[in-house]
Design an enzyme around this catalytic site. Structure first.
Site, PDB file in Angstrom:
ATOM      1  N   LYS A 133       0.889  -1.176   0.000  1.00  8.66           N
ATOM      2  CA  LYS A 133       0.000   0.000   0.000  1.00  8.66           C
ATOM      3  C   LYS A 133       0.919   1.217   0.000  1.00  8.66           C
ATOM      4  O   LYS A 133       1.422   1.636   1.036  1.00  8.66           O
ATOM      5  CB  LYS A 133      -0.876  -0.029   1.263  1.00  8.66           C
ATOM      6  CG  LYS A 133      -2.219   0.638   1.137  1.00  8.66           C
ATOM      7  CD  LYS A 133      -2.205   2.090   0.752  1.00  8.66           C
ATOM      8  CE  LYS A 133      -1.787   3.008   1.876  1.00  8.66           C
ATOM      9  NZ  LYS A 133      -1.576   4.408   1.415  1.00  8.66           N
ATOM     10  N   GLU A 169       9.397  16.401  15.220  1.00 12.76           N
ATOM     11  CA  GLU A 169       9.895  16.179  13.864  1.00 12.76           C
ATOM     12  C   GLU A 169       9.229  17.173  12.908  1.00 12.76           C
ATOM     13  O   GLU A 169       8.003  17.244  12.835  1.00 12.76           O
ATOM     14  CB  GLU A 169       9.590  14.739  13.424  1.00 12.76           C
ATOM     15  CG  GLU A 169      10.225  14.401  12.098  1.00 12.76           C
ATOM     16  CD  GLU A 169      10.004  12.954  11.679  1.00 12.76           C
ATOM     17  OE1 GLU A 169       8.879  12.442  11.879  1.00 12.76           O
ATOM     18  OE2 GLU A 169      10.944  12.331  11.163  1.00 12.76           O
TER      19      GLU A 169
HETATM   20  P1  ADP Z   1       3.758  10.461   6.571  1.00 15.08           P
HETATM   21  O1  ADP Z   1       3.692  11.473   7.641  1.00 15.08           O
HETATM   22  O2  ADP Z   1       5.110  10.013   6.158  1.00 15.08           O
HETATM   23  O3  ADP Z   1       2.809  10.696   5.427  1.00 15.08           O
HETATM   24  P2  ADP Z   1       1.962   8.448   7.464  1.00 15.08           P
HETATM   25  O4  ADP Z   1       2.214   7.622   8.635  1.00 15.08           O
HETATM   26  O5  ADP Z   1       0.768   9.340   7.484  1.00 15.08           O
HETATM   27  O6  ADP Z   1       3.307   9.204   7.321  1.00 15.08           O
HETATM   28  O7  ADP Z   1       1.886   7.621   6.118  1.00 15.08           O
HETATM   29  C1  ADP Z   1       2.750   6.579   5.760  1.00 15.08           C
HETATM   30  C2  ADP Z   1       1.944   5.499   5.076  1.00 15.08           C
HETATM   31  O8  ADP Z   1       0.975   5.006   6.004  1.00 15.08           O
HETATM   32  C3  ADP Z   1       1.151   5.965   3.856  1.00 15.08           C
HETATM   33  O9  ADP Z   1       1.143   4.927   2.889  1.00 15.08           O
HETATM   34  C4  ADP Z   1      -0.232   6.175   4.427  1.00 15.08           C
HETATM   35  O10 ADP Z   1      -1.242   6.069   3.453  1.00 15.08           O
HETATM   36  C5  ADP Z   1      -0.315   5.028   5.418  1.00 15.08           C
HETATM   37  N1  ADP Z   1      -1.309   5.213   6.476  1.00 15.08           N
HETATM   38  C6  ADP Z   1      -1.714   6.373   7.043  1.00 15.08           C
HETATM   39  N2  ADP Z   1      -2.668   6.141   7.975  1.00 15.08           N
HETATM   40  C7  ADP Z   1      -2.881   4.805   8.008  1.00 15.08           C
HETATM   41  C8  ADP Z   1      -3.740   3.934   8.758  1.00 15.08           C
HETATM   42  N3  ADP Z   1      -4.573   4.398   9.669  1.00 15.08           N
HETATM   43  N4  ADP Z   1      -3.669   2.607   8.524  1.00 15.08           N
HETATM   44  C9  ADP Z   1      -2.810   2.112   7.622  1.00 15.08           C
HETATM   45  N5  ADP Z   1      -1.991   2.878   6.874  1.00 15.08           N
HETATM   46  C10 ADP Z   1      -2.002   4.204   7.056  1.00 15.08           C
END
Ligand code: ADP
Length: 489
Positions: free
Chosen positions: A174, A384
């Protein structure tokens, strides 16, 4: 523009989810339009992956045969190096010099795990009886989920896909909402290299919908995640409920330390690269600088001069150091931190603004920024920022320095600049971080494990043992004589 298809268990087709558009951060032009995966797509991909990894065609494939697929993948990536680097630059705005490195790293990762796969051995632990042979072997987990961020797509995706497949699993990727294109390109490359259908799916879509549905799926047997600490913690909760392993590569606020005897020129260059490459959008960015007071002035003078020489510009043009940030929202977040730094009493030594150059107006550029005058406990020194912002602080006393460097919820990396290697090693031992760079910064080897201390993560990726994180261990006791199967009386 025709719709970009997604890759569900070996088949290219339109996703059944929301419309999704990816844009070039330099000018907002559209890279691709697609429909994201839907929950049904997740269910289908996972069910087919579960069938695929159980098929004799995959389960009985010998390690050297799996390795052959990874070698072909590596060659195919190398053959398309320039095209892939350009696509990655369009995907997230990193300058070509950096994206070329990421593509080369993806090719190297595939090759490395091909080799690891071939030399992977079980063990024959010493038997505790004359009538027994004991075996310890490593088996795949099944279907695993790989969730990746937008800052280094092709490299972070390969870092998960290659060991997952080398270990004999099926993997569902994903990718981040903003950057699905390289993962989809990898799917094409793996298919061309002969990976049997079903073993890899790439499902673009919202993290909170598609990512969430994926990790909660009962057939998902491991979560490997790279991204923010908040999301990582939420995924760890889900993994805990399901009792499956989670490997988490999370945020950082990495200290860089300049001792009194450091080579000032080398230190200034390394610090400049360590924070400002990728526009600071790196979990390992060296974002907190501690400089011994005796060399504060010369070091800061040189660092400022190098920072002012950095070329901000179009990421596809050779020679530019800093491309746009991933999005305007990300830039706003960075600007909010600079405003907070001012409120907290910080002095902006350079940068702190959107560049005035009209050629950069369409993208989300931000000037490389250096802030002083703050205490390490200030929020800007603790949170961060994920942008081109460095906070610099002088220090006098080494024990106070270590306490300050370790005063952070994060523990991803650290840098030390000194001519005294013995002292550097002693310091390295005292830093609560997963990676320490001495007289260098932000260099990587696929052969060396990577991961965080504290809230920077759980588990390690890369290295010879990295493949074991994608496997489960099984013990087998073989009786060599029936006499052992008796009551003691
Ligand atoms: P960043 O701040 O680097 O965007 P995130 O943690 O928001 O970090 O996102 C990193 C990855 O995790 C992306 O692929 C995002 O779509 C996915 N992601 C964000 N929220 C969720 C969630 N609740 N469950 C699973 N995957 C998630």
């Amino acid at each position: 523009m025709s719709l970009q298809k997604i890759f569900v268990a070996g088949v290219w087709r339109e996703g059944r989810g929301e419309p999704l558009m990816t844009t070039f951060p330099a000018d907002g032009s559209i890279n691709a339009e697609l429909r994201a995966a839907s929950i049904e797509d997740v269910e289908e991909a996972v069910a087919l992956a579960d069938q695929a990894w159980r098929q004799p065609a995959w389960r009985t494939l010998l390690p050297h045969q799996r390795a052959a697929i990874l070698h072909r993948v590596s060659d195919l990536i190398a053959a398309q190096q320039e095209e892939l680097a350009e696509l990655q630059t369009r995907d997230n705005g990193k300058p070509l010099a950096e994206t070329r490195g990421l593509v080369a790293s993806a090719a190297a990762t595939a090759r490395y795990f091909a080799a690891v796969c071939e030399v992977q051995e079980g063990e024959i632990p010493p038997a505790r009886s004359q009538q027994l042979i004991t075996l310890s072997r490593y088996e795949p987990l099944g279907v695993v989920a790989a969730i990746t961020p937008w800052n280094s797509p092709i490299a972070s995706e390969m870092q998960k896909i290659a060991p997952a497949l080398a270990a004999g699993n099926a993997v569902i990727v994903k990718p981040a909402e903003a950057t699905p294109l390289l993962a989809l390109k990898l799917a094409e490359i793996f298919a061309e290299a002969g990976l049997p259908p079903g073993l890899l799916s790439v499902l673009p879509g919202k993290g909170s919908v598609i990512g969430d549905a994926l990790v909660r799926h009962p057939l998902i047997k491991k979560i490997s995640f790279t991204g923010g600490t908040k999301t990582g913690r939420a995924l760890a909760h889900i993994a805990a409920e399901k009792l499956i392993p989670a490997s988490l590569e999370l945020g950082g606020k990495s200290p860089t330390i300049v001792l009194a005897d450091a080579d000032i020129e080398q230190a200034a260059r390394g610090i400049c690269y360590g924070i400002f490459s990728s526009g600071g959008q790196a979990c390992i960015a060296g974002s907190r600088l501690f400089v011994h007071r005796s060399v504060w002035q010369p070091l800061m003078d040189r660092l400022l001069s190098l920072t002012r020489q950095l070329r901000l510009g179009h990421p596809l043009m050779p020679g530019n150091h800093i491309g746009p940030l991933i999005s305007h929202a990300q830039r706003q977040q960075v600007m909010d931190y600079v405003a907070l730094a001012r409120e907290e009493g910080g002095e902006i030594l350079c940068g702190g603004e959107i560049p005035a150059d009209p050629a950069l107006a369409a993208g989300s550029w931000f000037q490389p920024t250096i802030i002083t005058g703050l205490d390490n406990r200030a929020r800007v020194c603790q949170e961060e920022i994920f942008g081109p912002v460095l906070v610099a602080m002088p220090f006098d006393d080494e024990s106070a320095l270590i306490a300050d460097a370790n005063h952070s919820i994060f523990g991803l990396a650290a840098g030390i600049w000194t001519r005294d290697s013995g002292r550097a090693l002693q310091l390295a031992e005292q830093l609560e971080v997963g990676t320490v760079w001495i007289n260098t910064y932000k260099v990587f080897a696929i052969s060396t494990p990577f991961g965080g201390y504290k809230q920077s993560g759980l588990g390690r990726e890369k290295g010879l043992q990295g493949i074991k994180a994608w496997m489960q261990q099984k013990s087998i006791y073989l009786a060599t004589t029936p006499t052992i199967n008796r009551w003691s009386d």
